[in-house]
Motif scaffolding. Structure first.
Motif, PDB file in Angstrom:
ATOM      1  N   ASP A 187      21.575  -6.663   2.492  1.00 34.10           N
ATOM      2  CA  ASP A 187      20.221  -7.046   2.108  1.00 34.10           C
ATOM      3  C   ASP A 187      20.189  -8.403   1.405  1.00 34.10           C
ATOM      4  O   ASP A 187      19.329  -9.242   1.696  1.00 34.10           O
ATOM      5  N   TRP A 243      17.282  -4.018  -7.602  1.00 33.05           N
ATOM      6  CA  TRP A 243      17.387  -3.830  -6.155  1.00 33.05           C
ATOM      7  C   TRP A 243      18.541  -2.900  -5.796  1.00 33.05           C
ATOM      8  O   TRP A 243      18.452  -2.132  -4.843  1.00 33.05           O
ATOM      9  N   LYS A 262      19.526  -1.203  -2.223  1.00 34.68           N
ATOM     10  CA  LYS A 262      19.822  -2.430  -1.488  1.00 34.68           C
ATOM     11  C   LYS A 262      21.303  -2.774  -1.602  1.00 34.68           C
ATOM     12  O   LYS A 262      21.916  -2.606  -2.660  1.00 34.68           O
TER      13      LYS A 262
END
Length: 238
Positions: free
Chosen positions: A7, A29, A34
């Protein structure tokens, strides 16, 4: 070393650059699932305090605290981050290996030349990695990330967007505190801008950015191209 695609790929000239600018966002994140990779361009061998070996251990600890999947180093020369073809190809190779959706690099206008040069090298590699006939050492297929964003280290600029890190500011501070050799003076160490309340200055900046959008802490970023908003114009998270 084949990857289906991550990501986020965050570049820094030295270990601790990424943490200063966006550790809160990375922690956030990562908690969302992610997959994140940090790539340090140098071993920071010219740093006034600490050693290369110490910095490696600190960087590993910081990455683990943030939930980063992997941390790699290109072993380019500290203060030698010049706009050379060989440097661009090495960075482009990393981009092709990891196939990131988004790339982050330091804000181009920073008091430390290595930070601005890091951005310029990544900017060149960002474009070149997507060219089919552009050759790199690993012979990986071309890859075009969605966007290139800039995070701030020493510089202060009006951000194009901010990320609410209120619930992750503690993790950011812990990640920065992992760099004991850089932000604190130990026996035999010397005073530098980093040892003069630097972490407090960083969190103060994050508090200021947060105040601008009605949250407690936020990290600011700049975009290399306009951001596309759909429903986000009504206030939903980016």
């Amino acid at each position: 070393m084949e990857h289906k695609g991550i990501d986020i790929l965050a570049f820094g000239a030295h270990a601790d650059d990424v943490e200063i600018g966006m550790a809160g966002s990375l922690a956030k994140w990562s908690a969302m699932g992610k997959k994140i990779v940090i790539c340090d361009l140098t071993e920071a061998e010219l740093s006034s305090n600490g050693t290369v070996e110490t910095r490696k251990k600190e960087a590993k600890k910081a990455a683990e605290l943030l939930g980063v999947a992997e941390r790699v180093n290109l072993y380019l020369s500290d203060r030698g981050l010049l706009l050379k073809d060989e440097h661009i190809r090495k960075i482009a190779n990393i981009i092709r290996i990891y196939k990131p959706t988004l790339i982050f690099a330091p804000y181009h206008n920073d008091r430390h030349p290595d930070h601005g040069n890091c951005f310029r090298l990544v900017e060149e590699a960002f474009f070149s990695a997507g060219i089919r006939k552009y050759e790199v050492e690993g012979n990986y297929p071309p890859h075009k990330p969605l966007n290139l964003y800039q995070y701030m280290i020493n510089g202060f600029a009006s951000p194009h967007f901010v990320v609410d890190i209120t619930n992750f500011i503690d993790k950011k501070v812990k990640a920065l505190n992992a760099y004991q050799s850089q932000f604190f003076i130990h026996e035999g160490g010397v005073q530098t801008p980093l040892t003069e309340g630097y972490i407090e200055n960083v969190t103060a900046r994050d508090r200021l950015f947060g105040k601008e959008v009605g949250v407690t802490f936020a990290e600011g970023f700049l975009s290399s191209k306009p951001l596309l908003l759909n429903n986000n114009v009504f206030g939903e998270d980016l």
